[in-house]
Design a protein around this motif. Structure first.
Motif, PDB file in Angstrom:
ATOM      1  N   TRP A  45       3.379   0.301  -6.401  1.00 44.33           N
ATOM      2  CA  TRP A  45       2.498   0.749  -5.315  1.00 44.33           C
ATOM      3  C   TRP A  45       1.231  -0.085  -5.243  1.00 44.33           C
ATOM      4  N   PHE A  46       0.614  -0.261  -6.407  1.00 41.12           N
ATOM      5  CA  PHE A  46      -0.662  -0.998  -6.472  1.00 41.12           C
ATOM      6  C   PHE A  46      -0.349  -2.495  -6.559  1.00 41.12           C
ATOM      7  N   PHE A  54      -7.807  -2.115  -2.348  1.00 39.56           N
ATOM      8  CA  PHE A  54      -7.347  -1.888  -3.723  1.00 39.56           C
ATOM      9  C   PHE A  54      -8.577  -1.575  -4.570  1.00 39.56           C
ATOM     10  N   LYS A  67      -5.429   1.973  -1.924  1.00 37.53           N
ATOM     11  CA  LYS A  67      -4.596   2.115  -3.129  1.00 37.53           C
ATOM     12  C   LYS A  67      -5.499   2.094  -4.360  1.00 37.53           C
TER      13      LYS A  67
END
Ligand SMILES: Cc1cc2nc3c(=O)[nH]c(=O)nc-3n(C[C@H](O)[C@H](O)[C@H](O)COP(=O)(O)OP(=O)(O)OC[C@H]3O[C@@H](n4cnc5c(N)ncnc54)[C@H](O)[C@@H]3O)c2cc1C
Length: 254
Positions: A112-113, A219, A245
């Motif tokens: 995901w990240f 992020f 994220k």
């Protein structure tokens, strides 16, 4: 194509692999970059992490997660570890582990990240302390891929001496078109810095980030409290929660 057979039929990501330390360098007085050779490493995406397992002679073993600091490069896996004074694992990795020593790691972990170099959207990276590590992997991957995606990094560190990758970031900003970096210091600023030490706030995200209209991929990585505060700021400023994220490293603040 069929996956390579692995013991017990586990996914290759879940297999513990021997990782030999081939090189290290100190990033700050309390953080060390460790370069491992991991035969048959399956590769990874910028932002992913590994699990590291240490096993004592008496069989006691313990494990921790560490982000990968560089884009995929054959059998090389590069980590940067911050010393946590009373910690169990980080003192061993930063002070005891020597070139030639072998530990175990598995991964890559986390889908995901991650930043994919084919994504042309602007990117906003916000890191606190060692939370810079996976963000640096993204900056390095951008350069390696020749991506033109516009990147902005806001990096919160305790003091100027605590910044990781300071020289490399200076060079990247000079040489890589479309990368900007801004700093926030929480305990001590460089001489002549226009602002006192403080925690990262709305103004920093406004000035050093992208407007929500640009729909950047955001992020955020660092200590848990830092990540939650920054995510709240981004949402309050109007960023789309689905494009924010986060990766939480641990309990303390910067
Ligand atoms: C997905 C992920 C990626 C990570 N990537 C990195 C990385 O790239 N570099 C890195 O240095 N660390 C990273 N960490 C943190 C790392 O996993 C360990 O938590 C950290 O190294 C402390 O482990 P320790 O065994 O030394 O301390 P522990 O023995 O686990 O803890 C000792 C004391 O330190 C506190 N503590 C635990 N973790 C932290 C922390 N992160 N910061 C401050 N205090 C803490 C504990 O509450 C306890 O009081 C990451 C964590 C996660 C979940």
């Amino acid at each position: 194509m069929a996956r390579a057979a692995v013991p017990g039929g586990l996914s290759p990501r879940l297999v513990w692999r021997a990782a030999r330390l081939v090189e290290f360098r100190d990033e700050t007085p309390s953080a060390r970059t460790l370069v491992f050779d991991v035969p048959d490493w399956p590769g990874h995406l910028p932002g992913q992490h590994v699990d590291v397992r240490l096993t004592a002679d008496d069989g006691y073993s313990t494990q921790r997660s560490y982000s990968i600091a560089t884009p995929a490069d054959g059998s090389r896996v590069v980590l940067t570890v911050q010393l946590v004074e009373d910690g169990e694992v980080s003192p061993y990795l930063t002070e005891t582990l020597s070139v030639g020593d072998v530990i175990e790691l598995r991964g890559p972990v986390g889908g995901w990240f991650v930043w994919r170099s084919a994504d042309p959207a602007p990117v906003l990276l916000i890191g606190g302390g060692s939370g810079i590590v996976p963000l640096m992997a993204m900056i390095r991957a951008r350069r390696a891929a020749g991506s033109k995606a516009l990147f902005r990094l806001i990096y919160s560190a305790r003091t100027p001496e605590d910044r990781y990758y300071a020289d490399e970031l200076r060079t990247r900003v000079r040489d890589d078109f479309g990368l900007d970096v801004s700093y926030v210091y929480t305990r001590k600023t460089p001489e002549g810095w226009p602002l006192p030490p403080r925690r990262l706030g709305v103004a920093d995200v406004n000035n050093g980030g992208w407007p929500p209209d640009f729909q950047p991929a955001c992020f955020v990585c660092g200590p848990t409290g830092f990540v939650e505060a920054v995510a709240d700021i981004l949402i309050a400023l109007g960023h789309d929660a689905r494009r924010v994220k986060t990766e939480r490293f641990g309990p303390s603040g910067t």
